[in-house]
Design a protein around this motif. Structure first.
Motif, PDB file in Angstrom:
ATOM      1  N   ARG A 260       0.834  -1.201   0.000  1.00  0.00           N
ATOM      2  CA  ARG A 260       0.000   0.000   0.000  1.00  0.00           C
ATOM      3  C   ARG A 260       0.871   1.254   0.000  1.00  0.00           C
ATOM      4  NH1 ARG A 260      -2.446  -3.784   3.271  1.00  0.00           N
ATOM      5  NH2 ARG A 260      -4.679  -4.162   2.883  1.00  0.00           N
ATOM      6  N   ASP A 280       2.626   2.195  -9.418  1.00  0.00           N
ATOM      7  CA  ASP A 280       2.163   2.335 -10.796  1.00  0.00           C
ATOM      8  C   ASP A 280       1.824   0.961 -11.350  1.00  0.00           C
ATOM      9  OD1 ASP A 280       2.698   5.082 -10.704  1.00  0.00           O
ATOM     10  OD2 ASP A 280       4.796   4.754 -11.291  1.00  0.00           O
ATOM     11  N   ALA A 281       0.617   0.832 -11.880  1.00  0.00           N
ATOM     12  CA  ALA A 281       0.163  -0.430 -12.463  1.00  0.00           C
ATOM     13  C   ALA A 281      -0.555  -0.134 -13.770  1.00  0.00           C
ATOM     14  CB  ALA A 281      -0.774  -1.161 -11.501  1.00  0.00           C
ATOM     15  N   GLU A 284      -1.052   3.521 -14.672  1.00  0.00           N
ATOM     16  CA  GLU A 284      -1.830   4.373 -13.789  1.00  0.00           C
ATOM     17  C   GLU A 284      -1.339   4.239 -12.355  1.00  0.00           C
ATOM     18  OE1 GLU A 284      -5.939   3.514 -14.140  1.00  0.00           O
ATOM     19  OE2 GLU A 284      -6.091   4.105 -16.258  1.00  0.00           O
ATOM     20  N   SER A 285      -1.525   5.314 -11.577  1.00  0.00           N
ATOM     21  CA  SER A 285      -1.167   5.277 -10.159  1.00  0.00           C
ATOM     22  C   SER A 285      -2.311   4.665  -9.363  1.00  0.00           C
ATOM     23  CB  SER A 285      -0.883   6.695  -9.646  1.00  0.00           C
ATOM     24  OG  SER A 285       0.270   7.226 -10.257  1.00  0.00           O
ATOM     25  N   VAL A 286      -1.958   3.740  -8.459  1.00  0.00           N
ATOM     26  CA  VAL A 286      -2.953   3.088  -7.604  1.00  0.00           C
ATOM     27  C   VAL A 286      -2.484   3.183  -6.158  1.00  0.00           C
ATOM     28  CG1 VAL A 286      -3.720   1.501  -9.417  1.00  0.00           C
ATOM     29  CG2 VAL A 286      -1.852   0.836  -7.894  1.00  0.00           C
ATOM     30  N   ASP A 287      -3.411   2.982  -5.245  1.00  0.00           N
ATOM     31  CA  ASP A 287      -3.087   3.069  -3.822  1.00  0.00           C
ATOM     32  C   ASP A 287      -2.708   1.723  -3.222  1.00  0.00           C
ATOM     33  OD1 ASP A 287      -3.562   5.810  -3.715  1.00  0.00           O
ATOM     34  OD2 ASP A 287      -5.722   5.509  -3.373  1.00  0.00           O
ATOM     35  N   ILE A 288      -3.088   0.635  -3.908  1.00  0.00           N
ATOM     36  CA  ILE A 288      -2.854  -0.692  -3.355  1.00  0.00           C
ATOM     37  C   ILE A 288      -2.594  -1.665  -4.499  1.00  0.00           C
ATOM     38  CG2 ILE A 288      -5.332  -1.211  -3.327  1.00  0.00           C
ATOM     39  CD1 ILE A 288      -4.873  -2.896  -0.822  1.00  0.00           C
ATOM     40  N   ALA A 289      -1.748  -2.667  -4.253  1.00  0.00           N
ATOM     41  CA  ALA A 289      -1.458  -3.711  -5.244  1.00  0.00           C
ATOM     42  C   ALA A 289      -1.222  -5.016  -4.510  1.00  0.00           C
ATOM     43  CB  ALA A 289      -0.248  -3.341  -6.090  1.00  0.00           C
ATOM     44  N   GLN A 293       0.195  -9.339  -9.177  1.00  0.00           N
ATOM     45  CA  GLN A 293       0.261  -8.208 -10.095  1.00  0.00           C
ATOM     46  C   GLN A 293       1.715  -7.799 -10.371  1.00  0.00           C
ATOM     47  OE1 GLN A 293      -2.215  -5.348  -7.933  1.00  0.00           O
ATOM     48  NE2 GLN A 293      -3.809  -5.533  -9.493  1.00  0.00           N
ATOM     49  N   VAL A 295       3.915  -4.593 -11.035  1.00  0.00           N
ATOM     50  CA  VAL A 295       3.773  -3.166 -10.732  1.00  0.00           C
ATOM     51  C   VAL A 295       5.151  -2.521 -10.642  1.00  0.00           C
ATOM     52  CG1 VAL A 295       1.603  -3.524  -9.483  1.00  0.00           C
ATOM     53  CG2 VAL A 295       3.782  -3.534  -8.234  1.00  0.00           C
TER      54      VAL A 295
END
Length: 443
Positions: A260, A280-281, A284-289, A293, A295
């Motif tokens: 996170r 980054d996934a 795009e920028s994400v808050d959690i992975a 995945q 990333v």
């Protein structure tokens, strides 16, 4: 209206491997599964029928559906691991049909390393043999959670219940002593189709599931989010362009767990601590992975990080060590000897190493340890102690099949020597668990 693609996307995936001694009928079983579950294309079946007729066989030899190599078809054996993909309305399957010859036991390590279930075949006429015990040991070492004992060729023993019961009791006791958590025994005839896809009319004394029914209903979980979070770095991204002059990201596939933004993490083996400032996934920028995945992580501090380093939560880091104690399955024709210099590949990190000791070799007959063998030869299973030139962040295999495994490689030519599992060899011995439908069996 629900499409076939939508139906398949909603079903779960089961990876399983088949194993057994030569001529126990593994390829025939797989062919029967594919044929009777309507997973064979018309042209494939026509090709098998033509080859079978050219050999003077009246019925199609379903083993040819998986024995793809020319040498396999000529000899009637499986040499390589044959992967097959098929699906039913309830589940999708990736099947690894592994060889039965002793010299190809190493191929089972490949096929079963990612499997959630292993089908071990036994010829009802021969019972449990050394190769059966070897395959059970490999499944236990690889922590395959579900094992199916398929007692094949029941038609050749007049479908006798006592024959099946005796084999099932012997195998179940052996596998349970290795720590296999769940064992299901099924009497079958792959050639005749008994209890493979359809229930057998010849064994009314058996009330359990068919092989396909069990494969469709056995519980599997691909949720790695509850595991220790681990991120092996594959590549450092630094565009140094006008648009991204200061961008520094660490790319890779999350091996397990969840990461996170804002989380404190440690970079191993250095032990430096920092914070995730961005993920980054897919552009795009994400808050959690989460696993599995792929990333790119961005960190708050400029730390010296390169391929092979491991990023983990600061509060949950694996031990860092240069002395690796493990169980290995030796897969090369050349032996592994004490004092030998090797390369150790763990996730994305490859380091120089030396075999400091081989404390024992496993004797499969009684699971005893033969002390100080000096070397391991092809298909041996033994304990090793390896000293690495650089420290490794290594989980035990019991905690993580992904970050607790490694390969020993010959530095001269890149040949894989051994597949290793860090930590203790087998799980603690358990009371055998059998399917609910088989509760009447006292194995």
């Amino acid at each position: 209206m629900t499409t076939t693609a939508e139906q398949l996307s909603a079903t779960t995936l089961l990876r399983f491997a088949t194993a057994g001694s030569v001529d126990d009928g593994k390829s025939t079983l797989v062919g029967r599964l594919l044929h009777d579950s309507k997973s064979v294309l018309t042209d494939q079946l026509e090709a098998v029928e033509q080859v079978s007729l050219s050999r003077g066989q009246e019925a199609p030899d379903l083993a040819l559906l998986t024995d793809g190599l020319r040498a396999e078809r000529e000899q009637g054996i499986t040499i390589d691991v044959a992967y097959r993909y098929f699906a039913t309305a309830r589940r999708r399957f990736i099947l690894a049909d592994t060889p039965g010859h002793v010299q190809y036991t190493r191929n089972m390590v490949t096929g079963a390393s990612t499997a959630e279930l292993a089908v071990v075949l036994v010829d009802a006429r021969n019972g449990v043999v050394e190769q059966t015990r070897r395959h059970a040991a490999v499944a236990a070492l690889l922590r395959v959670p579900h094992v199916v004992l398929a007692v094949n060729k029941m038609d050749l023993v007049d479908y006798a219940e006592p024959v099946f019961a005796a084999i099932a009791e012997e195998f179940t006791a052996y596998a349970a002593s290795l720590g296999v958590p769940e064992i299901t025994a099924i009497p079958i005839s792959a050639l005749a189709g008994d209890n493979v896809v359809e229930p057998s009319a010849h064994m009314d004394w058996y009330g359990g599931p068919t092989v396909l029914e069990h494969l469709e209903t056995v519980p599997v979980s691909h949720d790695l989010t509850g595991c220790h979070a681990r991120f092996p770095v594959q590549y450092v991204i630094r565009p140094q362009t006008a648009e991204h002059p200061d961008y520094r990201g660490y790319a890779g596939q999350i091996a397990a767990g969840v990461f996170r933004v804002g989380e404190a993490v440690s970079v191993l083996p250095s032990g430096r601590t920092t914070t995730i400032t961005g993920i980054d996934a897919l552009g795009e920028s994400v808050d959690i992975a989460w696993a599995p995945q792929s990333v790119t992580l961005r960190l708050a501090d400029d730390i010296d990080i390169s391929r092979g380093d491991l990023i983990a939560p600061a509060a949950d880091v694996p031990p860092v060590t240069s002395d690796v104690e493990a169980t290995v399955c030796h897969v090369a024709d050349q032996p592994l000897s004490v004092g030998q210099r090797v390369l150790l590949k763990h996730t994305t990190r490859t380091v120089k190493a030396i075999v400091k000791d081989i404390p024992s070799r496993l004797t499969l007959d009684d699971l005893s340890q033969h002390p100080a063998p000096g070397q391991l030869v092809a298909n041996d299973i033994g304990r090793v102690v390896v000293r690495t030139a650089e420290p490794l962040a290594l989980d035990t295999y019991a905690d993580s099949r992904r970050t607790g495994s490694f390969l020993l490689i010959d530095p001269a030519d890149g040949t894989t020597l051994s597949a290793g599992m860090a930590g203790t060899a087998f799980a603690a011995a358990t009371e055998p668990v059998v399917a609910d439908d088989d509760a009447e069996w006292d194995f």
